[in-house]
Scaffold this motif. Structure first.
Motif, PDB file in Angstrom:
ATOM      1  N   ALA A 336      23.304  64.396  42.453  1.00  0.00           N
ATOM      2  CA  ALA A 336      22.922  63.741  41.199  1.00  0.00           C
ATOM      3  C   ALA A 336      21.636  64.332  40.637  1.00  0.00           C
ATOM      4  CB  ALA A 336      22.760  62.233  41.441  1.00  0.00           C
ATOM      5  N   VAL A 337      20.655  64.627  41.516  1.00  0.00           N
ATOM      6  CA  VAL A 337      19.405  65.252  41.064  1.00  0.00           C
ATOM      7  C   VAL A 337      19.688  66.637  40.491  1.00  0.00           C
ATOM      8  CG1 VAL A 337      17.199  66.191  41.839  1.00  0.00           C
ATOM      9  CG2 VAL A 337      17.939  63.926  42.612  1.00  0.00           C
ATOM     10  N   LEU A 338      20.569  67.415  41.146  1.00  0.00           N
ATOM     11  CA  LEU A 338      20.948  68.729  40.611  1.00  0.00           C
ATOM     12  C   LEU A 338      21.538  68.607  39.214  1.00  0.00           C
ATOM     13  CD1 LEU A 338      22.614  70.383  43.744  1.00  0.00           C
ATOM     14  CD2 LEU A 338      20.405  70.993  42.740  1.00  0.00           C
ATOM     15  N   ASN A 339      22.197  67.483  38.958  1.00  0.00           N
ATOM     16  CA  ASN A 339      22.825  67.257  37.655  1.00  0.00           C
ATOM     17  C   ASN A 339      21.926  66.519  36.668  1.00  0.00           C
ATOM     18  OD1 ASN A 339      25.272  68.586  38.063  1.00  0.00           O
ATOM     19  ND2 ASN A 339      26.189  66.821  39.087  1.00  0.00           N
ATOM     20  N   GLY A 340      20.627  66.355  37.000  1.00  0.00           N
ATOM     21  CA  GLY A 340      19.677  65.819  36.032  1.00  0.00           C
ATOM     22  C   GLY A 340      19.102  64.464  36.329  1.00  0.00           C
ATOM     23  N   ALA A 341      19.583  63.762  37.346  1.00  0.00           N
ATOM     24  CA  ALA A 341      19.044  62.438  37.664  1.00  0.00           C
ATOM     25  C   ALA A 341      17.618  62.558  38.177  1.00  0.00           C
ATOM     26  CB  ALA A 341      19.926  61.755  38.713  1.00  0.00           C
ATOM     27  N   ARG A 342      16.841  61.493  37.982  1.00  0.00           N
ATOM     28  CA  ARG A 342      15.453  61.422  38.454  1.00  0.00           C
ATOM     29  C   ARG A 342      14.598  62.607  37.954  1.00  0.00           C
ATOM     30  NH1 ARG A 342      16.025  59.505  44.823  1.00  0.00           N
ATOM     31  NH2 ARG A 342      17.340  57.680  44.424  1.00  0.00           N
ATOM     32  N   ARG A 365      33.450  68.527  54.133  1.00  0.00           N
ATOM     33  CA  ARG A 365      33.722  68.777  55.549  1.00  0.00           C
ATOM     34  C   ARG A 365      33.498  67.532  56.417  1.00  0.00           C
ATOM     35  NH1 ARG A 365      30.649  72.645  55.678  1.00  0.00           N
ATOM     36  NH2 ARG A 365      28.759  71.626  56.455  1.00  0.00           N
ATOM     37  N   ASP A 366      32.405  66.822  56.170  1.00  0.00           N
ATOM     38  CA  ASP A 366      32.019  65.733  57.067  1.00  0.00           C
ATOM     39  C   ASP A 366      32.541  64.366  56.640  1.00  0.00           C
ATOM     40  OD1 ASP A 366      30.542  67.479  58.740  1.00  0.00           O
ATOM     41  OD2 ASP A 366      28.834  67.397  57.365  1.00  0.00           O
ATOM     42  N   PHE A 367      32.796  64.205  55.315  1.00  0.00           N
ATOM     43  CA  PHE A 367      33.213  62.882  54.853  1.00  0.00           C
ATOM     44  C   PHE A 367      34.560  62.908  54.132  1.00  0.00           C
ATOM     45  CE2 PHE A 367      28.582  62.786  55.210  1.00  0.00           C
ATOM     46  CZ  PHE A 367      28.406  61.660  55.997  1.00  0.00           C
ATOM     47  N   GLY A 368      35.128  64.096  53.957  1.00  0.00           N
ATOM     48  CA  GLY A 368      36.439  64.190  53.329  1.00  0.00           C
ATOM     49  C   GLY A 368      36.455  63.753  51.889  1.00  0.00           C
ATOM     50  N   GLU A 369      35.333  63.893  51.179  1.00  0.00           N
ATOM     51  CA  GLU A 369      35.254  63.470  49.781  1.00  0.00           C
ATOM     52  C   GLU A 369      34.961  64.659  48.878  1.00  0.00           C
ATOM     53  OE1 GLU A 369      32.769  60.211  48.913  1.00  0.00           O
ATOM     54  OE2 GLU A 369      33.573  58.915  50.509  1.00  0.00           O
ATOM     55  N   GLU A 370      35.526  64.603  47.675  1.00  0.00           N
ATOM     56  CA  GLU A 370      35.280  65.648  46.697  1.00  0.00           C
ATOM     57  C   GLU A 370      34.005  65.316  45.918  1.00  0.00           C
ATOM     58  OE1 GLU A 370      35.737  69.240  44.868  1.00  0.00           O
ATOM     59  OE2 GLU A 370      36.748  68.413  46.624  1.00  0.00           O
ATOM     60  N   PRO A 371      33.004  66.205  45.921  1.00  0.00           N
ATOM     61  CA  PRO A 371      31.733  65.919  45.240  1.00  0.00           C
ATOM     62  C   PRO A 371      31.866  65.979  43.730  1.00  0.00           C
ATOM     63  CG  PRO A 371      31.753  68.159  46.062  1.00  0.00           C
ATOM     64  CD  PRO A 371      33.013  67.520  46.576  1.00  0.00           C
ATOM     65  N   ALA A 372      30.940  65.355  43.057  1.00  0.00           N
ATOM     66  CA  ALA A 372      30.869  65.499  41.604  1.00  0.00           C
ATOM     67  C   ALA A 372      30.614  66.968  41.273  1.00  0.00           C
ATOM     68  CB  ALA A 372      29.743  64.632  41.044  1.00  0.00           C
ATOM     69  N   PRO A 373      31.221  67.486  40.219  1.00  0.00           N
ATOM     70  CA  PRO A 373      31.011  68.900  39.884  1.00  0.00           C
ATOM     71  C   PRO A 373      29.568  69.164  39.453  1.00  0.00           C
ATOM     72  CG  PRO A 373      32.217  67.786  38.144  1.00  0.00           C
ATOM     73  CD  PRO A 373      32.123  66.811  39.276  1.00  0.00           C
ATOM     74  N   LEU A 374      29.129  70.403  39.669  1.00  0.00           N
ATOM     75  CA  LEU A 374      27.791  70.793  39.235  1.00  0.00           C
ATOM     76  C   LEU A 374      27.825  71.031  37.732  1.00  0.00           C
ATOM     77  CD1 LEU A 374      24.875  71.584  40.000  1.00  0.00           C
ATOM     78  CD2 LEU A 374      25.702  73.932  40.282  1.00  0.00           C
ATOM     79  N   LYS A 375      26.986  70.288  37.009  1.00  0.00           N
ATOM     80  CA  LYS A 375      26.974  70.406  35.557  1.00  0.00           C
ATOM     81  C   LYS A 375      26.144  71.600  35.112  1.00  0.00           C
ATOM     82  CE  LYS A 375      27.318  65.395  34.797  1.00  0.00           C
ATOM     83  NZ  LYS A 375      26.639  64.221  34.210  1.00  0.00           N
ATOM     84  N   ARG A 376      26.545  72.169  34.002  1.00  0.00           N
ATOM     85  CA  ARG A 376      25.727  73.211  33.384  1.00  0.00           C
ATOM     86  C   ARG A 376      24.536  72.554  32.714  1.00  0.00           C
ATOM     87  NH1 ARG A 376      29.209  76.960  29.578  1.00  0.00           N
ATOM     88  NH2 ARG A 376      27.183  77.989  29.508  1.00  0.00           N
ATOM     89  N   ARG A 377      23.409  73.273  32.727  1.00  0.00           N
ATOM     90  CA  ARG A 377      22.240  72.731  32.042  1.00  0.00           C
ATOM     91  C   ARG A 377      22.478  72.754  30.543  1.00  0.00           C
ATOM     92  NH1 ARG A 377      17.726  75.709  35.724  1.00  0.00           N
ATOM     93  NH2 ARG A 377      17.288  74.002  37.139  1.00  0.00           N
TER      94      ARG A 377
END
Length: 387
Positions: A336-342, A365-377
Motif C-alpha cells: 500500500a505504501v508503494l502505491n501511495g499510502a501514508r 508463496r507464503d499466504f497463497g494470496e494475489e497482491p494488489a498490483p503495483l500502480k504507476r506513479r
C-alpha cells in the motif's frame, strides 16, 4: 553501458596511393560482402562521425610478426562515392614497407551494430544503424581483407591508442605530429582499458576533477589551450559519467534488497507495527556486519547497512536470533505504501519494482494470496483560481 560487446569486422579493400598513405574502401550498402554483411550508408555516416573523434588505425593480431600495435596510422580523410573511403596516413616505417611488399594487403572495420536496427534474411545480415560511440569504432590493417569475429588487438607496446583518451590534439589527429614521445604530450585524460575498452569509473571522476581545476600539462606543438582541453574533456567524460551513474544505481538497487540467504522463518497474521532496534536485542547499531545483515533480512530495502534507519519496508516480525515470522499485514501495508499510502515512498521506479517483487512474492508463496498490483506513479496537477 557494456563496452565488451562483440565487435564486427567488415572486409575492406586496401590500395596504396603513396609511400606514406593508403586508401581503404568499404563494401557498399546494397551488395553483401563475402561474409554476408551489408551496412547501410546511414549507419556508416554515424560510424564515421564517432570514429573522427580518434581516427586510430591499428594492426590486428593476425600479424604476429609485428606483435600487435595500437596506433600505426591516422585516418586523415573520409568520403562516400557511394562506398565509404578512408584515407590513412601511415606513421610506422615497418608498416609502410609491409604495405609496399604486400605483407599487409587488407583492412578491417570495427563496429558494434545497434540490435534494434539489425535484420537477417537467410544468410545475409543487414546493419541499418551502428552504435555511434568512439570507443566502439575502429580501423585496423590486416594481412587478409578481413578477420571476422576475431578478438580485439592484443596491445604489446607502451603507446596507447587515441580512443583511450578524452582529448587528442588536432595536430595528432591530422598526422602532423608523428613522434611517439610528442604524441604522448598531446593527449589528455586516459580513461579506458585498452584491452577490454571498458571505461574506468575512477579514472573518469579523477579526470573530471583535474579538468575542472585546469590541472593540464600542455606539450610543445599543441594547438589547443588549457580552457579548450578542459571543455572538450568535460563534455566527453560527462557522457561516460551518465552511464556510470546509471550502472551504479542499478547495482545498488540489486544489492539493496536484502535476501534471506536460506534462513528459515514462520508465518504470522498478528497485528503489525514497525519494529524498533531494541526489538532485535540491541540498544545501538551493532558493529558486526553479519548481525547487521541478519537484521536487514527482516526488511525489503536497505539504503545501506550503516544505520538502522537505512532499513525500509519491514515485513518480518523482529527476532533477537535468526529470522522472525513473515507478517501478512506488514506485506499488505508495504505494498500500500508503494502505491501511495501514508505519503508513499521516494524510491526510484526500479527500486519500487524490486521491493514490490519481494513483498508480492511473500504473499503469493507464503499466504497463497494475489497482491494488489503495483500502480504507476501519477502526476497530479493542482490548479488554483478556477476550474
Amino acid at each position: 553501458m557494456d563496452d565488451t560487446r562483440d565487435r564486427v569486422r567488415l572486409p575492406l579493400e586496401l590500395r596504396a596511393s603513396s609511400p606514406d598513405e593508403v586508401v581503404v574502401r568499404a563494401s557498399n550498402d546494397r551488395v553483401p560482402d563475402s561474409y554476408g554483411t551489408i551496412i547501410e550508408v546511414e549507419g556508416l555516416y554515424e560510424w564515421v562521425e564517432a570514429y573522427r573523434e580518434h581516427r586510430t588505425v591499428n594492426l590486428e593480431h593476425d600479424l604476429p610478426q609485428f606483435g600487435g600495435r595500437p596506433q600505426v596510422g591516422i585516418a586523415v580523410g573520409f568520403d562516400f562515392d557511394p562506398q565509404l573511403v578512408v584515407r590513412v596516413r601511415l606513421l610506422d616505417d615497418e608498416v609502410k614497407r609491409a604495405v609496399t611488399d604486400g605483407r599487409i594487403a587488407g583492412a578491417s572495420l570495427e563496429f558494434v551494430p545497434d540490435p534494434r536496427y539489425t535484420e537477417q534474411d537467410g544468410k545475409v545480415i543487414r546493419y541499418r544503424r551502428l552504435i555511434p560511440m568512439p570507443e566502439l569504432t575502429g580501423l585496423a590493417l590486416t594481412e587478409r581483407p578481413s578477420v571476422p569475429g576475431a578478438n580485439l588487438l592484443e596491445v604489446r607496446t607502451a603507446m596507447m591508442p587515441n580512443w583511450a583518451y578524452a582529448v587528442v590534439d588536432p595536430a595528432v589527429l591530422e598526422g602532423r605530429v608523428t613522434d611517439p614521445a610528442q604524441i604522448e604530450r598531446l593527449r589528455w585524460f586516459p580513461h579506458h582499458d585498452v584491452k577490454t575498452r571498458r571505461v574506468d569509473p575512477a579514472a573518469v571522476r579523477r579526470a573530471l576533477d583535474q579538468a575542472a581545476k585546469r590541472e593540464i600539462e600542455i606539450g610543445d606543438g599543441a594547438t589547443l589551450s588549457a580552457d579548450q582541453i578542459a571543455a572538450r574533456a568535460m563534455a566527453h567524460l560527462e557522457r561516460h559519467l551518465v552511464h556510470i551513474r546509471a550502472e551504479e544505481e542499478l547495482e545498488l538497487m540489486l544489492r539493496s534488497v536484502p535476501g534471506h540467504g536460506g534462513m528459515r522463518y514462520d508465518k504470522s497474521e498478528r497485528p503489525w507495527s514497525r519494529p524498533t532496534l531494541q526489538d532485535f536485542g540491541h540498544d545501538a547499531w551493532p558493529a558486526d556486519v553479519a548481525e547487521r545483515r541478519r537484521i536487514a533480512a527482516h526488511f525489503a530495502w536497505a539504503d545501506d547497512l550503516e544505520a538502522f534507519g537505512s532499513l525500509r519496508f519491514p515485513h518480518h516480525e523482529p527476532s533477537k536470533t535468526g529470522l522472525g515470522p513473515v507478517n501478512k499485514n506488514a506485506l499488505v501495508t508495504g505494498i500500500a505504501v508503494l502505491n501511495g499510502a501514508r505519503g508513499g515512498t521516494n524510491l526510484s521506479r526500479e527500486a519500487r519494482a524490486a521491493v514490490y517483487r519481494h513483498l508480492a512474492g511473500h504473499l503469493r508463496r507464503d499466504f497463497g494470496e494475489e497482491p494488489a498490483p503495483l500502480k504507476r506513479r501519477v502526476l497530479v496537477v493542482v490548479k488554483f483560481g478556477g476550474s
